[in-house]
Design an enzyme around this catalytic site. Structure first.
Site, PDB file in Angstrom:
ATOM      1  N   ARG A   8       0.836  -1.200   0.000  1.00 39.84           N
ATOM      2  CA  ARG A   8       0.000   0.000   0.000  1.00 39.84           C
ATOM      3  C   ARG A   8       0.874   1.254   0.000  1.00 39.84           C
ATOM      4  NH1 ARG A   8      -3.255  -3.531   3.077  1.00 39.84           N
ATOM      5  NH2 ARG A   8      -5.400  -3.679   2.268  1.00 39.84           N
ATOM      6  N   ASP A  70      10.848  -8.074  -0.101  1.00 42.61           N
ATOM      7  CA  ASP A  70      11.302  -8.013   1.284  1.00 42.61           C
ATOM      8  C   ASP A  70      12.737  -7.529   1.254  1.00 42.61           C
ATOM      9  OD1 ASP A  70      10.721  -8.294   4.035  1.00 42.61           O
ATOM     10  OD2 ASP A  70      11.946 -10.092   4.135  1.00 42.61           O
ATOM     11  N   ARG A 182      16.931  -1.757  -3.800  1.00 42.40           N
ATOM     12  CA  ARG A 182      15.658  -1.901  -4.485  1.00 42.40           C
ATOM     13  C   ARG A 182      15.770  -1.492  -5.948  1.00 42.40           C
ATOM     14  NH1 ARG A 182      11.965   1.458  -2.769  1.00 42.40           N
ATOM     15  NH2 ARG A 182      10.092   1.364  -3.996  1.00 42.40           N
TER      16      ARG A 182
END
Length: 208
Positions: A8, A70, A182
């Site tokens: 979210r 993760d 990331r």
């Protein structure tokens, strides 16, 4: 192909949407587009296990391909800690400042050459039938002697990036978004999605 982003986090959603904006066959949705989602316990012992747990659960529940990630900090001197417990290193409701303080306390008097660390991010993409792909990105550095910088979050103020001579929290967001763990994982996402689209031609369970 509908791909459910198991998050979210508005920033993360926007980043992935921008990355795959030219892949018109991929329709991105998020957890906010579904109701009564199950609570997912991250019981894995590795980033990969946790990412796969989340992606498999969301794919099974929604009936679509799902993407989950993760990530966390791995410190060599601490045998890989805080690892999957990065967000709750000093307790379930720990703040970033508390986690950083605990980390620095554990490394007190540890010489620079033994303060090696890396940020790790694992992205998992699964379909309702249990077929999965994983991508991994890393950013290597050292744990600084003290927090510095105001950008970022988490362990950024104590993660020193040798190539720039600064902590991650001292780097402009534009630079961080190019070198982060990331970012390294996401760079592999578009090529993978292209491969998946080719392989899924003729299949109907995940094409919309």
């Amino acid at each position: 192909m509908k791909l459910v982003l198991a998050t979210r986090n508005k920033g993360k959603i926007a980043e992935i949407k921008k990355l795959v904006s030219d892949l018109s066959q991929v329709e991105l949705v998020s957890l906010d587009d579904f109701q009564n989602l199950p609570d997912i316990a991250e019981t894995g012992k590795t980033f990969k296990e946790n990412a796969l747990i989340k992606a498999k659960e969301i794919a099974s529940f929604t009936g679509h391909w799902a993407l989950a990630d993760d990530s966390g900090l791995v410190v060599d001197y601490l045998q890989g800690a805080p690892g999957v417990y990065s967000a709750r290193f000093s307790g379930e409701q720990a703040t970033d400042e508390q986690n950083n303080a605990k980390l620095l306390a554990l490394l007190k008097d540890v010489p620079w050459e033994k303060r090696q660390a890396k940020f790790v991010c694992v992205i998992a993409i699964c379909n309702p039938k249990g077929q999965c792909y994983t991508l991994e990105g890393e950013c290597k550095g050292y744990i600084a002697l003290e927090p510095k910088g105001t950008y970022g979050f988490g362990y950024d103020p104590v993660f020193f990036v040798p190539a720039y001579g600064k902590t991650m929290a001292e780097l402009e967001p534009e630079i961080k978004n190019q070198i982060s763990h990331r970012a390294m994982a996401l760079k592999q996402l578009k090529p993978l999605l292209r491969q998946m689209l080719k392989r899924s031609e003729g299949q109907t369970y995940n094409i919309h």
